[in-house]
Design a protein around this motif. Structure first.
Motif, PDB file in Angstrom:
ATOM      1  N   ILE A  31      22.359  55.423 -53.856  1.00 44.78           N
ATOM      2  CA  ILE A  31      21.565  53.053 -54.283  1.00 44.78           C
ATOM      3  C   ILE A  31      20.143  54.105 -54.724  1.00 44.78           C
ATOM      4  O   ILE A  31      20.068  53.445 -55.563  1.00 44.78           O
ATOM      5  CB  ILE A  31      21.808  52.886 -53.408  1.00 44.78           C
ATOM      6  N   SER A  32      19.443  55.198 -54.656  1.00 36.45           N
ATOM      7  CA  SER A  32      18.679  55.452 -54.568  1.00 36.45           C
ATOM      8  C   SER A  32      18.314  55.717 -57.185  1.00 36.45           C
ATOM      9  O   SER A  32      17.337  55.186 -57.161  1.00 36.45           O
ATOM     10  CB  SER A  32      18.280  56.892 -54.493  1.00 36.45           C
ATOM     11  N   ILE A  36      15.315  52.964 -57.895  1.00 39.11           N
ATOM     12  CA  ILE A  36      14.275  53.851 -58.118  1.00 39.11           C
ATOM     13  C   ILE A  36      13.930  53.766 -60.092  1.00 39.11           C
ATOM     14  O   ILE A  36      12.417  53.045 -59.913  1.00 39.11           O
ATOM     15  CB  ILE A  36      14.250  55.394 -58.309  1.00 39.11           C
ATOM     16  N   PRO A  37      14.740  53.242 -60.418  1.00 33.54           N
ATOM     17  CA  PRO A  37      14.696  53.065 -61.396  1.00 33.54           C
ATOM     18  C   PRO A  37      14.220  51.661 -62.018  1.00 33.54           C
ATOM     19  O   PRO A  37      13.248  51.309 -62.604  1.00 33.54           O
ATOM     20  CB  PRO A  37      15.910  53.224 -62.678  1.00 33.54           C
ATOM     21  N   PHE A  38      14.805  50.472 -61.356  1.00 32.80           N
ATOM     22  CA  PHE A  38      14.718  49.016 -60.774  1.00 32.80           C
ATOM     23  C   PHE A  38      13.394  49.707 -60.811  1.00 32.80           C
ATOM     24  O   PHE A  38      12.258  48.154 -61.294  1.00 32.80           O
ATOM     25  CB  PHE A  38      15.539  48.993 -60.606  1.00 32.80           C
ATOM     26  N   PHE A 230      16.715  60.335 -48.212  1.00 32.75           N
ATOM     27  CA  PHE A 230      15.389  60.107 -48.026  1.00 32.75           C
ATOM     28  C   PHE A 230      14.879  60.585 -49.319  1.00 32.75           C
ATOM     29  O   PHE A 230      13.968  60.980 -50.370  1.00 32.75           O
ATOM     30  CB  PHE A 230      15.221  58.541 -48.140  1.00 32.75           C
ATOM     31  N   LEU A 231      14.990  61.901 -48.358  1.00 38.33           N
ATOM     32  CA  LEU A 231      13.866  63.167 -48.711  1.00 38.33           C
ATOM     33  C   LEU A 231      14.806  64.050 -50.249  1.00 38.33           C
ATOM     34  O   LEU A 231      13.778  64.451 -50.660  1.00 38.33           O
ATOM     35  CB  LEU A 231      13.911  63.230 -47.355  1.00 38.33           C
ATOM     36  N   VAL A 240       9.418  59.086 -55.897  1.00 38.36           N
ATOM     37  CA  VAL A 240       9.570  57.399 -54.996  1.00 38.36           C
ATOM     38  C   VAL A 240       9.325  57.307 -53.465  1.00 38.36           C
ATOM     39  O   VAL A 240       8.969  58.983 -52.601  1.00 38.36           O
ATOM     40  CB  VAL A 240      11.181  56.525 -54.832  1.00 38.36           C
ATOM     41  N   PHE A 241       8.741  56.719 -52.680  1.00 41.38           N
ATOM     42  CA  PHE A 241       7.911  56.078 -51.869  1.00 41.38           C
ATOM     43  C   PHE A 241       8.821  55.584 -50.826  1.00 41.38           C
ATOM     44  O   PHE A 241       8.580  54.241 -51.545  1.00 41.38           O
ATOM     45  CB  PHE A 241       6.057  56.646 -51.634  1.00 41.38           C
ATOM     46  N   MET A 242       7.858  55.209 -49.777  1.00 43.58           N
ATOM     47  CA  MET A 242       8.978  54.555 -48.617  1.00 43.58           C
ATOM     48  C   MET A 242       8.123  53.334 -49.070  1.00 43.58           C
ATOM     49  O   MET A 242       8.456  52.750 -48.430  1.00 43.58           O
ATOM     50  CB  MET A 242       9.347  54.915 -47.829  1.00 43.58           C
TER      51      MET A 242
END
Length: 337
Positions: A31-32, A36-38, A230-231, A240-242
């Motif tokens: 899903i990343s 991320i682009p979204f 996520f890493l 990306v940051f959480m």
């Protein structure tokens, strides 16, 4: 409180643990590239503190609120795996998800106000604290309704302290304190994702071999898998940051696990990195207010080492190693002492 505690005649093998991590990892990774682009199109970019290390200014605009991916991955994986290998999610699972998503919602609101409404401070400290305390009180009363024991045990001993109503204060302190401590650690690419994965992994091991409760293990390892996924996008240089969406949720969740497994004291050891980061801020503030001098070049602690000339990657990997040693120590104390 029941859940999927290992009971006689029930043969649950270790491959479930691997599957749990793998599913959570894959969900996050898959899903990343969509999320991320979204986030980038919505211009949900990180604002960097002007008083922070100047090397961080190049990170301005990096998509934040990526913690949403972690919350989605953990929730889906936990519900799938506990439904597949048990009689459905137990009260422990619902409590863990309540804390994860409740604190995550607070973090989401904080992030949204910062990046969408362009208010750098997000929620006020009083608003954030009020939300954390309310969730903690709800958590306590649900436990009390299910006659959850209110003692605290010293790891490696038979010493128990019965707290009675004082246990409510302990729960509030743990959930609020852990969420803020973990939030402070989220300052470098991959720092929190790595240290949190190690800490949740330690609780997963203890919940499996020591407690034992399979559903809490599944939840813990779902978090590990989602953080490893996520890493892939958060390691240096981070794409990306959480954000607070992820960090507040992770802090609340790890404290909830410690409470539900009756390993409240071990949280201080397993979360040793988070404790050190928090202490560095407390020491810095007290020192500056009382003497006008700073003990560290900058707090939290990871910034101190950056300003000493360490590369960001060196700081992160060193903190990962320290977190791993704390986790090993905690497992040793609980299992072998």
């Amino acid at each position: 409180m029941g859940g999927l505690v290992n009971k006689g005649g029930e043969n649950v093998t270790e491959y479930i643990l691997i599957i749990t991590i793998a599913i959570a990892f894959l969900i996050t990774v898959l899903i990343s590239p969509i999320v991320i682009p979204f986030l980038r199109r919505l211009k949900f970019g990180q604002s960097i503190r002007e008083d922070g290390p100047q090397s961080h200014m190049k990170k301005t605009g990096t998509p934040t609120m990526g913690g949403v991916m972690i919350l989605v991955s953990v929730t889906i994986t936990t519900l799938i795996m506990t439904g597949k290998f048990g009689a459905g999610p137990s009260i422990e699972v619902y409590l863990l998800l309540m804390v994860l998503l409740g604190f995550g919602l607070l973090g989401f609101l904080d992030d949204f106000i910062k990046v969408a409404l362009k208010r750098n401070l997000g929620l006020t400290s009083k608003q954030k604290m009020a939300g954390q305390v309310i969730i903690s009180i709800i958590f306590y009363f649900i436990l009390r309704h299910h006659e959850f024991p209110t003692y605290v045990q010293i790891p490696g001993t038979n010493i128990q302290w019965e707290l009675g109503w004082g246990y409510a204060l302990l729960i509030i302190f743990m959930l609020v304190g852990a969420s803020n401590a973990v939030n402070l650690t989220d300052g470098l690419d991959g720092l929190l994702a790595g240290t949190a994965a190690i800490a949740f992994g330690a609780f997963g091991i203890l919940a499996w071999y020591g407690f034992p409760n399979i559903e809490i293990t599944i939840f813990s390892l779902a978090v590990v898998g989602s953080l490893l996924g996520f890493l892939v996008f958060n390691a240096h240089p981070a794409k990306v940051f959480m954000g607070d969406t992820g960090s507040l949720a992770l802090g609340g969740a790890i404290a909830a696990i410690a409470i539900l497994t009756k390993m409240e004291v071990l949280l201080v050891i397993i979360g040793g990195v988070f404790v050190l980061e928090t202490l560095s801020v407390i020491i810095q503030v007290i020192s500056f207010k009382t003497t006008g001098k700073r003990v560290f070049k900058m707090s939290p602690l990871h910034h101190h080492y950056e300003l000493m000339g360490w590369s960001e990657w060196r700081v992160v990997t060193t903190f990962w190693l320290v977190g791993f040693l704390f986790a090993v120590l905690a497992v040793y104390i609980e299992v072998w002492v």
